[in-house]
Design an enzyme around this catalytic site. Structure first.
Site, PDB file in Angstrom:
ATOM      1  CE  LYS A  54       8.870   1.696   5.910  1.00 15.27           C
ATOM      2  NZ  LYS A  54       8.096   0.503   5.531  1.00 15.27           N
ATOM      3  CD  GLN A  98       5.485  -1.395   7.444  1.00 14.35           C
ATOM      4  OE1 GLN A  98       5.665  -0.429   6.699  1.00 14.35           O
ATOM      5  NE2 GLN A  98       6.457  -2.213   7.785  1.00 14.35           N
ATOM      6  CG  ASP A 121       6.546  -1.042   0.078  1.00 12.88           C
ATOM      7  OD1 ASP A 121       7.752  -0.825   0.280  1.00 12.88           O
ATOM      8  OD2 ASP A 121       5.705  -1.174   0.972  1.00 12.88           O
TER       9      ASP A 121
HETATM   10  N1  GUN Z   1       7.540  -4.964   6.261  1.00 15.52           N
HETATM   11  C1  GUN Z   1       8.866  -5.192   6.402  1.00 15.52           C
HETATM   12  N2  GUN Z   1       9.550  -4.521   5.456  1.00 15.52           N
HETATM   13  C2  GUN Z   1       8.655  -3.844   4.724  1.00 15.52           C
HETATM   14  C3  GUN Z   1       8.749  -2.968   3.611  1.00 15.52           C
HETATM   15  O1  GUN Z   1       9.818  -2.670   3.088  1.00 15.52           O
HETATM   16  N3  GUN Z   1       7.587  -2.472   3.152  1.00 15.52           N
HETATM   17  C4  GUN Z   1       6.388  -2.799   3.711  1.00 15.52           C
HETATM   18  N4  GUN Z   1       5.296  -2.274   3.173  1.00 15.52           N
HETATM   19  N5  GUN Z   1       6.249  -3.606   4.717  1.00 15.52           N
HETATM   20  C5  GUN Z   1       7.387  -4.122   5.230  1.00 15.52           C
END
Ligand code: GUN
Length: 291
Positions: A54, A98, A121
């Protein structure tokens, strides 16, 4: 192979280029670059890989990103205090915590702490609640589900009355993608570990989204000829012929299903790159909302 390949990597590349262009235009107007802050608690290796990619993607499009790491032993109060600090930081437009958080932390309370305007998110309970309700608009839509919809609608722009089957009911993918399909007027069935006649239900799908995290679970005879198949799974399976000792496969048995489906996403190179492209879009949107 009879199915058309849904090349998420290529679609994501176009979206990233568009975000980069719009970020550059904002900066040329004298506005600050959009800012994304990631919060990683603990040392989950998959999460570390995702967060790293990211940041790399942000850098490529001119989004300023900063990574905050806390040990797995961090207290609820410490995690929430970090999120509050980021809420108050005007250089931060988007906050991404995350998931999963280490056990012992209350995920809902942490997500509830994220400012609604910075919830890139889309996991804040208010944003998810709005997604689930008619006539309400979330400020942000979760990234992986949004990426799935872009790929589906690239080949099926009109989902009115389509039969959509979602395998999996996770908060991150299964449930929000089902809500998005409902909003697009599909008739949606959500399957999970207790579903009866799973194969038959899957065979009824015009659109099948697999998000269960079980390697190659969806076989060729689970798919209706011509269906659109979206594979969200990223599973490691042992493979001594690879340098790392494993290879990545989806929740769909690609080699079988590609002979039956109308369209199919590969793993890797399907939904994965779309998740990151949607995050970049959401971060730019957050920056625009801030001014
Ligand atoms: N864990 C797995 N996929 C995601 C996501 O799209 N965002 C976040 N924050 N955690 C994740």
């Amino acid at each position: 192979m009879t199915a058309q390949l849904l090349n998420g990597a290529a679609v994501a590349e176009q979206i990233r280029a568009q975000v980069a262009k719009e970020v550059a235009e904002r900066v040329a107007e004298g506005k600050p670059a959009p800012g994304l802050a990631t919060v990683l608690v603990g040392e989950n290796p998959a999460s570390q890989v995702y967060v790293k990619s990211k940041h790399k993607a942000c850098q490529q499009v001119g989004i300023q990103s900063s990574g905050y790491e806390l040990p797995a032993s961090a207290s609820q109060g410490e995690v929430e205090a970090l999120v509050r600090k980021l809420n108050d930081d005007p250089a931060v437009n988007g906050i991404l915590v995350q998931l999963p958080l280490p056990s012992g932390l209350d995920e809902e309370r942490v997500l509830n702490t994220v400012s609604l305007q910075k919830d890139v998110d889309g996991f804040h309970p208010v944003n998810i609640g709005r997604l689930a309700q008619k006539g309400r608009e979330p400020l942000f839509i979760p990234c992986t589900p949004a990426g799935c919809m872009v790929l589906i609608e690239s080949v099926l722009p009109d989902l009115n009355g389509a039969n959509a089957v979602v395998l999996g009911r996770s908060n991150i993918v299964g449930m929000p993608v089902a809500l998005l399909l409902v909003r697009a007027n599909a008739t949606v069935t959500i399957c999970h570990s207790r579903t009866k006649n799973l194969k038959d239900v899957c065979r009824s799908a015009d659109v099948l989204v697999a998000a269960v995290g079980r390697a190659e679970m969806v076989r060729g005879d689970w798919v209706r000829p011509g269906a659109v198949v979206i594979d969200v799974g990223i599973n490691r399976v042992e493979d001594a012929s690879k340098a790392k000792g494993y290879r990545l496969v989806g929740d769909v048995a690609f080699d079988e299903v590609k002979e039956v489906a109308g369209c199919i996403t590969p793993v890797p190179g399907g939904v994965g790159p779309m998740t990151i492209a949607m995050l970049l879009q959401n971060t730019l949107r957050a920056a625009r909302m801030a001014g």
